[in-house]
Motif scaffolding. Structure first.
Motif, PDB file in Angstrom:
ATOM      1  N   SER A  44      42.869  53.710  40.694  1.00 29.74           N
ATOM      2  CA  SER A  44      44.031  53.164  39.999  1.00 29.74           C
ATOM      3  C   SER A  44      44.321  51.730  40.433  1.00 29.74           C
ATOM      4  O   SER A  44      44.648  50.869  39.617  1.00 29.74           O
ATOM      5  CB  SER A  44      45.238  54.067  40.251  1.00 29.74           C
ATOM      6  OG  SER A  44      46.327  53.681  39.451  1.00 29.74           O
ATOM      7  N   LEU A  45      44.175  51.446  41.724  1.00 28.34           N
ATOM      8  CA  LEU A  45      44.398  50.087  42.216  1.00 28.34           C
ATOM      9  C   LEU A  45      43.315  49.132  41.705  1.00 28.34           C
ATOM     10  O   LEU A  45      43.600  47.959  41.431  1.00 28.34           O
ATOM     11  CB  LEU A  45      44.486  50.072  43.740  1.00 28.34           C
ATOM     12  CG  LEU A  45      45.754  50.718  44.296  1.00 28.34           C
ATOM     13  CD1 LEU A  45      45.669  50.855  45.811  1.00 28.34           C
ATOM     14  CD2 LEU A  45      46.996  49.930  43.886  1.00 28.34           C
ATOM     15  N   CYS A  46      42.097  49.610  41.545  1.00 21.79           N
ATOM     16  CA  CYS A  46      41.041  48.781  40.955  1.00 21.79           C
ATOM     17  C   CYS A  46      41.353  48.490  39.489  1.00 21.79           C
ATOM     18  O   CYS A  46      41.166  47.354  39.018  1.00 21.79           O
ATOM     19  CB  CYS A  46      39.680  49.470  41.075  1.00 21.79           C
ATOM     20  SG  CYS A  46      39.045  49.514  42.763  1.00 21.79           S
ATOM     21  N   LEU A  47      41.845  49.481  38.762  1.00 23.51           N
ATOM     22  CA  LEU A  47      42.248  49.284  37.374  1.00 23.51           C
ATOM     23  C   LEU A  47      43.374  48.256  37.287  1.00 23.51           C
ATOM     24  O   LEU A  47      43.366  47.380  36.422  1.00 23.51           O
ATOM     25  CB  LEU A  47      42.682  50.612  36.747  1.00 23.51           C
ATOM     26  CG  LEU A  47      43.214  50.525  35.318  1.00 23.51           C
ATOM     27  CD1 LEU A  47      42.126  50.006  34.365  1.00 23.51           C
ATOM     28  CD2 LEU A  47      43.733  51.885  34.873  1.00 23.51           C
ATOM     29  N   PHE A  48      44.328  48.342  38.196  1.00 23.47           N
ATOM     30  CA  PHE A  48      45.429  47.367  38.259  1.00 23.47           C
ATOM     31  C   PHE A  48      44.887  45.947  38.358  1.00 23.47           C
ATOM     32  O   PHE A  48      45.271  45.054  37.591  1.00 23.47           O
ATOM     33  CB  PHE A  48      46.334  47.699  39.444  1.00 23.47           C
ATOM     34  CG  PHE A  48      46.981  46.521  40.094  1.00 23.47           C
ATOM     35  CD1 PHE A  48      47.987  45.819  39.451  1.00 23.47           C
ATOM     36  CD2 PHE A  48      46.593  46.098  41.351  1.00 23.47           C
ATOM     37  CE1 PHE A  48      48.583  44.716  40.054  1.00 23.47           C
ATOM     38  CE2 PHE A  48      47.180  45.017  41.963  1.00 23.47           C
ATOM     39  CZ  PHE A  48      48.180  44.316  41.310  1.00 23.47           C
ATOM     40  N   ALA A  49      43.972  45.723  39.288  1.00 21.70           N
ATOM     41  CA  ALA A  49      43.421  44.379  39.486  1.00 21.70           C
ATOM     42  C   ALA A  49      42.676  43.902  38.245  1.00 21.70           C
ATOM     43  O   ALA A  49      42.810  42.743  37.831  1.00 21.70           O
ATOM     44  CB  ALA A  49      42.506  44.374  40.707  1.00 21.70           C
ATOM     45  N   TYR A  50      41.922  44.792  37.634  1.00 25.18           N
ATOM     46  CA  TYR A  50      41.192  44.438  36.421  1.00 25.18           C
ATOM     47  C   TYR A  50      42.154  44.054  35.295  1.00 25.18           C
ATOM     48  O   TYR A  50      41.948  43.036  34.612  1.00 25.18           O
ATOM     49  CB  TYR A  50      40.284  45.590  35.982  1.00 25.18           C
ATOM     50  CG  TYR A  50      39.739  45.375  34.592  1.00 25.18           C
ATOM     51  CD1 TYR A  50      38.736  44.438  34.350  1.00 25.18           C
ATOM     52  CD2 TYR A  50      40.255  46.083  33.517  1.00 25.18           C
ATOM     53  CE1 TYR A  50      38.258  44.225  33.075  1.00 25.18           C
ATOM     54  CE2 TYR A  50      39.778  45.874  32.233  1.00 25.18           C
ATOM     55  CZ  TYR A  50      38.781  44.947  32.015  1.00 25.18           C
ATOM     56  OH  TYR A  50      38.320  44.727  30.746  1.00 25.18           O
ATOM     57  N   LEU A  51      43.194  44.850  35.092  1.00 26.50           N
ATOM     58  CA  LEU A  51      44.124  44.590  33.991  1.00 26.50           C
ATOM     59  C   LEU A  51      44.812  43.230  34.127  1.00 26.50           C
ATOM     60  O   LEU A  51      45.055  42.555  33.124  1.00 26.50           O
ATOM     61  CB  LEU A  51      45.155  45.716  33.882  1.00 26.50           C
ATOM     62  CG  LEU A  51      44.607  47.040  33.355  1.00 26.50           C
ATOM     63  CD1 LEU A  51      45.645  48.144  33.492  1.00 26.50           C
ATOM     64  CD2 LEU A  51      44.150  46.893  31.911  1.00 26.50           C
ATOM     65  N   LEU A  52      45.096  42.818  35.351  1.00 30.05           N
ATOM     66  CA  LEU A  52      45.715  41.500  35.526  1.00 30.05           C
ATOM     67  C   LEU A  52      44.779  40.376  35.111  1.00 30.05           C
ATOM     68  O   LEU A  52      45.241  39.306  34.712  1.00 30.05           O
ATOM     69  CB  LEU A  52      46.182  41.296  36.962  1.00 30.05           C
ATOM     70  CG  LEU A  52      47.553  41.863  37.303  1.00 30.05           C
ATOM     71  CD1 LEU A  52      47.951  41.473  38.719  1.00 30.05           C
ATOM     72  CD2 LEU A  52      48.620  41.438  36.326  1.00 30.05           C
ATOM     73  N   THR A  53      43.473  40.601  35.162  1.00 26.95           N
ATOM     74  CA  THR A  53      42.545  39.548  34.740  1.00 26.95           C
ATOM     75  C   THR A  53      42.538  39.367  33.226  1.00 26.95           C
ATOM     76  O   THR A  53      42.021  38.367  32.736  1.00 26.95           O
ATOM     77  CB  THR A  53      41.098  39.817  35.206  1.00 26.95           C
ATOM     78  OG1 THR A  53      40.578  40.967  34.518  1.00 26.95           O
ATOM     79  CG2 THR A  53      41.029  40.013  36.706  1.00 26.95           C
ATOM     80  N   LEU A  54      43.109  40.305  32.493  1.00 30.54           N
ATOM     81  CA  LEU A  54      43.151  40.211  31.030  1.00 30.54           C
ATOM     82  C   LEU A  54      44.271  39.308  30.527  1.00 30.54           C
ATOM     83  O   LEU A  54      44.305  38.961  29.348  1.00 30.54           O
ATOM     84  CB  LEU A  54      43.313  41.605  30.414  1.00 30.54           C
ATOM     85  CG  LEU A  54      42.207  42.612  30.737  1.00 30.54           C
ATOM     86  CD1 LEU A  54      42.510  43.950  30.080  1.00 30.54           C
ATOM     87  CD2 LEU A  54      40.849  42.079  30.320  1.00 30.54           C
ATOM     88  N   VAL A  55      45.186  38.930  31.406  1.00 32.45           N
ATOM     89  CA  VAL A  55      46.292  38.068  31.010  1.00 32.45           C
ATOM     90  C   VAL A  55      45.760  36.653  30.793  1.00 32.45           C
ATOM     91  O   VAL A  55      45.073  36.102  31.654  1.00 32.45           O
ATOM     92  CB  VAL A  55      47.398  38.065  32.089  1.00 32.45           C
ATOM     93  CG1 VAL A  55      48.485  37.063  31.745  1.00 32.45           C
ATOM     94  CG2 VAL A  55      47.983  39.465  32.233  1.00 32.45           C
ATOM     95  N   ASP A  56      46.053  36.100  29.626  1.00 32.60           N
ATOM     96  CA  ASP A  56      45.605  34.755  29.298  1.00 32.60           C
ATOM     97  C   ASP A  56      46.570  33.749  29.917  1.00 32.60           C
ATOM     98  O   ASP A  56      47.630  33.461  29.369  1.00 32.60           O
ATOM     99  CB  ASP A  56      45.554  34.582  27.782  1.00 32.60           C
ATOM    100  CG  ASP A  56      44.979  33.240  27.377  1.00 32.60           C
ATOM    101  OD1 ASP A  56      44.212  32.666  28.163  1.00 32.60           O
ATOM    102  OD2 ASP A  56      45.312  32.776  26.268  1.00 32.60           O
ATOM    103  N   ALA A  57      46.227  33.281  31.094  1.00 33.90           N
ATOM    104  CA  ALA A  57      47.051  32.311  31.804  1.00 33.90           C
ATOM    105  C   ALA A  57      46.123  31.266  32.417  1.00 33.90           C
ATOM    106  O   ALA A  57      45.009  31.581  32.839  1.00 33.90           O
ATOM    107  CB  ALA A  57      47.873  32.994  32.892  1.00 33.90           C
ATOM    108  N   ALA A  58      46.613  30.042  32.473  1.00 36.83           N
ATOM    109  CA  ALA A  58      45.808  28.959  33.036  1.00 36.83           C
ATOM    110  C   ALA A  58      45.647  29.093  34.549  1.00 36.83           C
ATOM    111  O   ALA A  58      44.669  28.625  35.117  1.00 36.83           O
ATOM    112  CB  ALA A  58      46.432  27.607  32.692  1.00 36.83           C
TER     113      ALA A  58
END
Length: 107
Positions: free
Chosen positions: A39-53
């Motif tokens: 679940s913590l690995c999924l958390f980290a992955y999902l944050l990489t999907l945010v389109d931010a500079a």
């Protein structure tokens, strides 16, 4: 899209951390660490999907979403109703997150 990534990340992070809480504080089996870690690995992955500079800005905005999700977890999973201070603090944090996400920037 960012809001869905943030909500998914919040749920994954809270669930992962709760797995460690259950093991260390509630005396549950160490097997709780397997889904907690996933679940913590999924958390980290999902944050990489945010389109931010910048990652730091994405993480800062996520903090407000995480706080609101944690208060919901308190209420729904732990069956403890949030008080006015919980709700007021969460509202302030989500306003801060919205400012970070949608502020006009000159890149």
């Amino acid at each position: 899209m960012a809001i869905f990534a943030y909500i998914g990340a919040a749920l994954a992070e809270i669930a992962g951390c709760f797995g460690f809480w259950a093991w260390l504080r509630l005396g549950k089996s160490a097997l709780w660490l397997i889904p907690a870690t996933a679940s913590l690995c999924l958390f980290a992955y999902l944050l990489t999907l945010v389109d931010a500079a910048h990652a730091g800005r994405a993480y800062a905005a996520y903090g407000g979403v995480y706080i609101v999700a944690s208060i919901l977890w308190l209420w729904v999973v732990e069956n403890t109703r949030p008080d006015r201070w919980d709700l007021s603090g969460a509202a302030i944090c989500i306003v801060g997150a919205a400012i970070i996400i949608w502020a006009p920037r000159n890149y």
